[in-house]
Design an enzyme around this catalytic site. Structure first.
Site, PDB file in Angstrom:
ATOM      1  CG  ASP A  35      -1.795   1.160   1.407  1.00 34.46           C
ATOM      2  OD1 ASP A  35      -2.585   1.101   0.696  1.00 34.46           O
ATOM      3  OD2 ASP A  35      -1.716   1.971   2.275  1.00 34.46           O
ATOM      4  CD  GLU A  66      -2.105   2.654  -3.683  1.00 33.16           C
ATOM      5  OE1 GLU A  66      -3.218   3.445  -3.893  1.00 33.16           O
ATOM      6  OE2 GLU A  66      -1.627   2.863  -2.593  1.00 33.16           O
TER       7      GLU A  66
HETATM    8  C1  NOJ Z   1      -4.195   3.215  -0.623  1.00 34.49           C
HETATM    9  C2  NOJ Z   1      -5.449   2.558  -0.259  1.00 34.49           C
HETATM   10  O1  NOJ Z   1      -5.592   1.562  -1.415  1.00 34.49           O
HETATM   11  C3  NOJ Z   1      -6.467   3.405   0.188  1.00 34.49           C
HETATM   12  O2  NOJ Z   1      -7.718   2.782   0.236  1.00 34.49           O
HETATM   13  C4  NOJ Z   1      -6.123   3.748   1.473  1.00 34.49           C
HETATM   14  O3  NOJ Z   1      -7.066   4.660   1.989  1.00 34.49           O
HETATM   15  C5  NOJ Z   1      -4.734   4.510   1.590  1.00 34.49           C
HETATM   16  N1  NOJ Z   1      -3.627   3.824   0.742  1.00 34.49           N
HETATM   17  C6  NOJ Z   1      -4.247   4.629   2.754  1.00 34.49           C
HETATM   18  O4  NOJ Z   1      -3.749   3.439   3.329  1.00 34.49           O
END
Ligand code: NOJ
Length: 568
Positions: A231, A291
């Site tokens: 993430d 991500e």
């Molecule tokens: C990216 C995640 O996909 C999202 O849902 C989240 O709110 C943020 N990172 C913070 O962890």
């Protein structure tokens, strides 16, 4: 223009058997030496919303287990489960208070182990979501960190004095609010949070943090987890001097000044951490998906690592930001990705983005567009990551009023920013109450469209989005050219139709996608590819009308997809 006569030979569609990885535990390579994840189809599950086995209105792990046969049959090889660890749920799990347990709302560690083994029994691997940038403010590390300036974990987070009384250390903004700094009265220092204040950033410059986090990954690998989606990797490091970000003209949808995130994002140190996480993953033959929000292909390239020693699968999220459907835009992007030489990972939607069905829908050809976009990203060279419900044409179900909003950013930014509830609605399993998701009131409402778009009724309809996905995924698993073939564009000046050939050894597959709302006749000259008198054996189309047996040009219906095998 010279037009070739194309002969269509309609052949039966392939069976639904999939070429998948073998035994549990050992993560195999295929006959040609590809690691298990390379040709896998990943499927993202938002566990709150997938299937509720205990009827409390919130999905859970046993719910996921109950749907593994459905996923197997669909053609899924790995499930990525968004965070299911203990959490106060401020950011619905992305605020983790214990990395090595399961939140009771989702089940127990025993349920988790069962999910992994039931998955492995079906050759479906489990990927967890690792929230690397921050913890919950309820995590024991932060509770201790906050307790005093000299606590054991003080330096596990980023604490600083204010610039002046009442003034945060610098001008950095939280992506989910105003200042990224929160004053803690106990020690009169500010802590840094790129996301909500309940999500304090870890200090990755502290070796103890790095060690603890790497150990978390090993904990789960030993439990059978086959990898992680990492993430928010681009926010791991900040400029230690805390230099102010440059302020740009104008304001954003929260009314904050626009800023260039120069000193709080995408710092080069991120790559050292990626390499370390990768070497832990390599100990277990596991995969790291990133991500990775990037604005161009060269930025994305860096996440693979100079020596291919960082992420195996950094997500290409750039298509999610394309406006409208333009064959040229997709063509240029895909060509640039292929030219970069790495193994691509295309994503068209997820739990933070308006669902692809809703983004592209024109009100007239919605299902056709969904099938056409599915064909695009499932026939390109690379690994595909689906989002639950995409295969049935699920739409966004945005909150109707501020009081209905669950996602805090929707409350903060209402009405311009409605938050992400819309793309997280419960999975639509059937026509019964609550779309078969739960017998209790679901945590988010199901959209009215569930009557038309749900698994049970689409299974019975050979023209449904789901039936199309099932055939497409079966093809993708079966045809070596789709899995492994190189990528050659055709008709590069066509503004409406994207045409390409995937080619591997003796096999060539033609993909034609009409990205426009009107009929298009596509002339195909395959002679530069060495096919003087090609025969096209149709593998799959989304056409409503039957194809003519002979035609000078390929008649593409609005927003349609055509896949055929080319033979000499
Ligand atoms: C990216 C995640 O996909 C999202 O849902 C989240 O709110 C943020 N990172 C913070 O962890």
């Amino acid at each position: 223009m010279f037009k070739k006569v194309i002969r269509f030979v309609l052949v039966g569609l392939c069976s639904l058997s999939t070429v998948v990885v073998a035994a549990a535990q050992t993560k195999p390579v295929d006959a040609e030496g590809h690691p298990w994840w390379q040709h896998a189809v990943f499927y993202e599950i938002y566990p709150r919303s997938f299937a509720d086995s205990n009827n409390d209105g919130i999905g859970d792990l046993n719910g996921i287990v109950s749907k593994l046969d459905y996923l197997k049959d669909l053609g899924v090889d790995a499930i990525w489960i968004t965070p299911c660890f203990p959490s106060p749920q401020v950011d619905f799990g992305y605020d983790v208070s214990d990395y090595e347990a399961i939140d009771p709302m989702y089940g127990t560690t025993k349920d988790f182990d069962r999910m992994v083994s039931e998955g492995q029994r079906r050759n479906i691997w489990v990927i967890l979501d690792f929230v690397v940038n921050h913890t919950s403010d309820q995590h024991k590390w932060f509770v201790d960190s906050k307790s005093s300036k000299t606590s054991e974990h003080r330096d596990w987070y980023i604490w600083r004095d204010g610039k002046a009384p009442g003034e945060p250390p610098n001008n950095w903004l939280s992506t989910f609010g105003l200042s990224a700094w929160k004053l803690d009265p106990k020690t009169n220092q500010y802590y840094y949070h790129y996301f909500y204040p309940e999500q304090p950033d870890l200090n990755w410059r502290n070796p103890a943090v790095e060690k603890a986090m790497l150990d978390v990954t090993r904990f789960w690998y030993k439990r059978g987890v086959a990898g992680f989606r990492l993430d928010a990797v681009d926010t791991l490091f900040e400029d230690p001097k805390l230099t102010d970000n440059p302020v740009l003209p104008g304001t954003d949808k929260f009314g904050r000044p626009n800023m260039e995130e120069k000193y709080d994002k995408k710092l080069p140190e991120v790559h050292d951490v990626m390499r370390k996480l990768r070497s832990a993953a390599d100990e277990f033959g596991s995969v790291l998906i990133g991500e990775t929000w990037t604005s161009n292909v060269s930025e994305l390239k860096d996440y693979y690592g100079e020596h291919n020693d960082e992420l195996q699968l950094p997500m290409d999220l750039m298509m999610t930001e394309f406006k409208g459907l333009s064959a040229d835009q997709y063509r240029k992007h895909i060509a640039a990705v292929n030219a970069a030489g790495h193994w691509p990972v295309y994503v068209i939607t997820n739990h933070d983005i308006v669902r692809s069905y809703t983004r592209y829908a024109d009100g007239t050809h919605n299902d056709d567009i969904a099938k056409m976009m599915a064909t695009l990203y499932l026939t390109l060279r690379g690994t595909a990551i689906m989002y639950y419900g995409e295969e049935i044409g699920m739409e966004n179900n945005d909150p109707k009023s501020k009081d209905d909003v669950q996602d805090p950013i929707g409350k903060l930014g209402w009405p311009l920013e409605k938050g992400r509830d819309g793309e997280r609605a419960p999975m639509q399993w059937n026509e019964s109450q609550n779309a078969g998701f739960s017998k209790a009131k679901p945590w988010l409402p199901v959209p009215a469209s569930y009557k038309a778009h749900n698994v049970a009724s689409e299974m019975k309809d050979s023209n449904s989005v789901l039936s199309f996905y099932r055939q497409l995924l079966a093809l993708r698993h079966k045809e070596p050219a789709l899995l492994e073939g190189d990528f050659q564009l055709l008709n590069e000046n066509d503004p409406n139709v994207l045409t390409y050939v995937r080619r591997y050894k003796d096999e060539a597959i033609l993909v034609v996608l009409n990205m426009s709302a009107s009929n298009q006749n596509v002339g195909l000259d395959l002679s530069p590819l060495g096919f003087a008198q090609p025969r096209l054996s149709v593998l799959l189309t989304s056409f409503h009308k039957p194809l003519p047996a002979m035609a000078a040009e390929l008649p593409m219906e609005p927003y349609s997809a055509f896949i055929a095998k080319i033979t000499k």
